[in-house]
Design a protein around this motif. Structure first.
Motif, PDB file in Angstrom:
ATOM      1  N   LEU A 183       4.867 -31.814 -44.829  1.00 49.47           N
ATOM      2  CA  LEU A 183       4.534 -32.443 -43.551  1.00 49.47           C
ATOM      3  C   LEU A 183       5.781 -33.081 -42.952  1.00 49.47           C
ATOM      4  CD1 LEU A 183       1.119 -34.094 -44.475  1.00 49.47           C
ATOM      5  CD2 LEU A 183       1.486 -32.104 -43.016  1.00 49.47           C
ATOM      6  N   PRO A 196       3.294 -33.073 -33.199  1.00 49.41           N
ATOM      7  CA  PRO A 196       3.014 -31.863 -33.975  1.00 49.41           C
ATOM      8  C   PRO A 196       1.533 -31.563 -34.101  1.00 49.41           C
ATOM      9  CG  PRO A 196       3.599 -33.675 -35.421  1.00 49.41           C
ATOM     10  CD  PRO A 196       3.812 -34.161 -34.033  1.00 49.41           C
ATOM     11  N   ARG A 197       1.227 -30.283 -34.074  1.00 44.93           N
ATOM     12  CA  ARG A 197      -0.144 -29.818 -34.325  1.00 44.93           C
ATOM     13  C   ARG A 197       0.015 -28.529 -35.120  1.00 44.93           C
ATOM     14  NH1 ARG A 197      -4.675 -28.840 -29.633  1.00 44.93           N
ATOM     15  NH2 ARG A 197      -6.206 -27.711 -30.889  1.00 44.93           N
ATOM     16  N   LEU A 198      -0.307 -28.605 -36.363  1.00 45.95           N
ATOM     17  CA  LEU A 198      -0.029 -27.483 -37.267  1.00 45.95           C
ATOM     18  C   LEU A 198      -1.314 -26.712 -37.532  1.00 45.95           C
ATOM     19  CD1 LEU A 198       2.144 -29.460 -39.854  1.00 45.95           C
ATOM     20  CD2 LEU A 198       2.896 -28.330 -37.753  1.00 45.95           C
ATOM     21  N   ARG A 199      -1.156 -25.405 -37.783  1.00 44.14           N
ATOM     22  CA  ARG A 199      -2.307 -24.591 -38.193  1.00 44.14           C
ATOM     23  C   ARG A 199      -1.875 -23.817 -39.436  1.00 44.14           C
ATOM     24  NH1 ARG A 199      -6.414 -21.518 -34.371  1.00 44.14           N
ATOM     25  NH2 ARG A 199      -7.586 -20.350 -35.938  1.00 44.14           N
ATOM     26  N   VAL A 200      -2.636 -23.957 -40.475  1.00 41.20           N
ATOM     27  CA  VAL A 200      -2.236 -23.331 -41.733  1.00 41.20           C
ATOM     28  C   VAL A 200      -3.390 -22.518 -42.293  1.00 41.20           C
ATOM     29  CG1 VAL A 200      -0.614 -25.200 -42.262  1.00 41.20           C
ATOM     30  CG2 VAL A 200      -2.943 -25.302 -43.149  1.00 41.20           C
ATOM     31  N   GLU A 243      -3.245 -22.514 -48.013  1.00 41.35           N
ATOM     32  CA  GLU A 243      -1.934 -23.171 -47.982  1.00 41.35           C
ATOM     33  C   GLU A 243      -1.808 -24.169 -49.143  1.00 41.35           C
ATOM     34  OE1 GLU A 243       0.835 -22.918 -45.839  1.00 41.35           O
ATOM     35  OE2 GLU A 243       1.626 -24.257 -47.376  1.00 41.35           O
ATOM     36  N   LEU A 283       2.809 -26.774 -48.026  1.00 39.76           N
ATOM     37  CA  LEU A 283       3.230 -27.310 -46.720  1.00 39.76           C
ATOM     38  C   LEU A 283       3.966 -28.638 -46.900  1.00 39.76           C
ATOM     39  CD1 LEU A 283       3.024 -27.175 -43.569  1.00 39.76           C
ATOM     40  CD2 LEU A 283       0.940 -28.533 -43.792  1.00 39.76           C
TER      41      LEU A 283
END
Lengths: 448, 93
Positions: free
Chosen positions: A430, A417-421, A425, A428
């Motif tokens: 995880l 996973p590579r998240l962009r928030v 935020e 979230l």
């Protein structure tokens, strides 16, 4: 040995004076026809074009112990000066190097099915690969011989190492590489101040172009006209393993095969210390050398698997292991012979197997290797699964280059996973990393 | 005109000649070229490069940059305007 002077330096040095620096190197000999030559700059045998290697007179070391000879010396490349060609102290001091770490990898050993695994981490050397050894040595040698400039033909790692050694030695460096290498391989060359010539074609094309130019421009190409000396320094990798393991080495040594020079040098190192008496074993008891090439460029492994005496070059290598993409391996026959003499093996895992091994090494042992090292680990897995290696074996894997040099290997791969928030935020959740298929390999061992 | 390059390892038998231009070389193959060069430099030239009618293991010959091992070996065509490089197979890695 003649009283030839090293040319072009303010304080000229005779070969006799160099020999006084402790080296037991005596001459060059042709591996094909056994003709002897002095220790000068020479690409190949004048008689048959065969490769040249350095011969030593071990007499003064017989009856000694390694502890007594090596005591008090600084660790690293120059510690083993008797067993290398002669280099002046002034040139040695400019290129200090090593040693690299040797450390146990118990979790990766379990993943591969081995009782015990050691990692020889040359990926930790300053330019990110084991090439710091032969390049550092050959550039120092070139400095003694009075070359005005140095260079190499390279798949990337050697270019960076040569540029580094050259800048330390006060010499300009030109590196010849196949066009299209990842920027991560070329950037270190430029940072260290080396020039790059990108040849449109394969590594073998770059090699040919470099040879043609070297002859005319008095360029000390470390792996071409200084090759007999260059390859000698790769023996220090073996010396370090032997010394660190108190001369009781692992039974199986896994070594990547590009030109075959590293495996050949390793075998020569073992033969040297056996001849001196530092390694108490017969040839049958030497560590078994396992050679690894990637599928898509495996001329040596193919010859081994077929039981053939002939190595058929690969015209157009296709592999993620760029550092091993040498279709016409110069030391192939030497390497093949060493594998057979030690009762070793060779294999050529697929790109997927190599990536799997690289990720296992990263997640279980925190080591990020380039594909050459992954090729070794994947070969161990194959050979254990086939029963060629015993699960009770202890092994050492040569991790010869750093993973940060090869980002294209991972393009398009599922790496988790590579998240962009948003910066605002606040809610979230995880995800569970172990739930991702791409991370399951390491998690399955219950060790992460 | 055929352009020929000899590695330094061959200079002992080419009298130090590294580059040669052969304006009169007619259409032929590598074997023809080798015979022509042996006529110029003497039989020791051929002895360095071939053994039992084959290129020695550590001799690389490139016609226009292509390794003749991937073409037709000694029967690889060589014609006017081609370049031929004789280089030992001792580099790499």
């Amino acid at each position: 040995m003649g009283a030839r002077k090293a040319k072009g330096r303010k304080s000229e040095i005779t070969l006799e004076e160099l020999a006084d620096e402790g080296s037991l190197a005596a001459a060059l000999t042709c591996e094909e026809c056994s003709t002897l030559f002095p220790l000068d700059a020479r690409t190949a045998c004048d008689r048959c074009f065969g490769p040249l290697s350095v011969v030593y007179g071990h007499g003064p070391l017989r009856g000694t112990s390694p502890d007594e000879v090596l005591a008090g010396r600084a660790p690293g490349l120059w510690r083993y000066l008797e067993l290398l060609p002669p280099v002046s102290p002034a040139s040695r001091e400019r290129v200090p190097l090593g040693p690299s770490p040797l450390r146990p990898a118990p979790r990766l050993a379990r993943a591969l099915g081995l009782r015990e695994l050691w990692l020889k981490e040359d990926l930790a050397l300053p330019s990110g690969s084991f090439k710091d050894r032969p390049a550092g040595f050959a550039v120092a040698y070139a400095r003694d011989l009075g070359y005005p400039a140095v260079g190499c033909a390279s798949t990337g790692n050697l270019a960076a190492a040569t540029a580094r050694a050259a800048t330390l030695s006060g010499l300009p460096a030109w590196t010849f590489v196949p066009a299209g290498l990842p920027e991560a391989k070329l950037l270190p060359v430029r940072i260290f101040g080396g020039g790059i010539v990108e040849v449109e074609g394969t590594y073998d094309d770059a090699n040919r172009v470099a040879q043609v130019l070297a002859d005319e421009d008095r360029l000390g190409l470390v792996n071409i006209n200084l090759r007999p000396y260059y390859v000698e320094a790769s023996k220090t990798l073996a010396f370090e393993i032997l010394e660190e393991r108190h001369w009781d080495p692992p039974a199986v040594w896994g070594i990547p095969l590009g030109s075959g020079a590293l495996l050949s040098a390793t075998f020569r190192a073992l033969m040297q210390v056996q001849d001196i008496g530092w390694l108490d074993s017969s040839e049958e008891e030497l560590p078994r050398l396992v050679g690894s090439q990637p599928e898509g460029c495996a001329p040596i492994a193919e010859a081994f698997r077929k039981g053939s005496e002939e190595i058929v070059p690969v015209a157009h290598p296709e592999t993620i292991a760029e550092s091993l993409a040498i279709g016409n391996p110069a030391s192939g026959y030497d390497a093949l012979g060493a594998i057979r003499k030690t009762g070793g093996a060779a294999d050529a895992p697929t790109a997927d197997e190599v990536r799997w091994a690289l990720r296992e090494a990263a997640r279980l042992e925190g080591v990020w290797s380039e594909p050459a090292g992954g090729t070794v680990l994947a070969t161990f897995k194959r050979l254990v699964d086939q029963g060629t290696l015993d699960r009770s074996d202890s092994a050492v894997a040569f991790l010869t280059g750093a993973g940060w040099k090869t980002p294209p290997v991972w393009e398009g791969q599922d790496l988790g996973p590579r998240l962009r928030v948003s910066a605002r935020e606040r809610s979230l959740t995880l995800p569970d990393l172990a739930a991702f298929p791409s991370l399951a390999g390491a998690a399955a061992h219950g060790e992460v | 005109m055929v352009h020929v390059f000899f590695s330094g390892a061959l200079k002992a038998v080419t009298n130090g000649v590294a580059r040669l231009e052969l304006p009169d070389f007619a259409e032929g193959d590598l074997d023809t070229l080798l015979r022509s060069l042996a006529g110029r430099f003497g039989p020791s030239f051929s002895d360095r490069l071939t053994e039992d009618g084959h290129l020695r293991r550590y001799v690389n010959v490139f016609v226009n940059g292509e390794d003749v091992r991937f073409a037709r070996g000694l029967q690889t065509p060589v014609g006017p305007a081609d370049s031929v490089d004789f280089i030992p197979a001792v580099a790499g890695g």
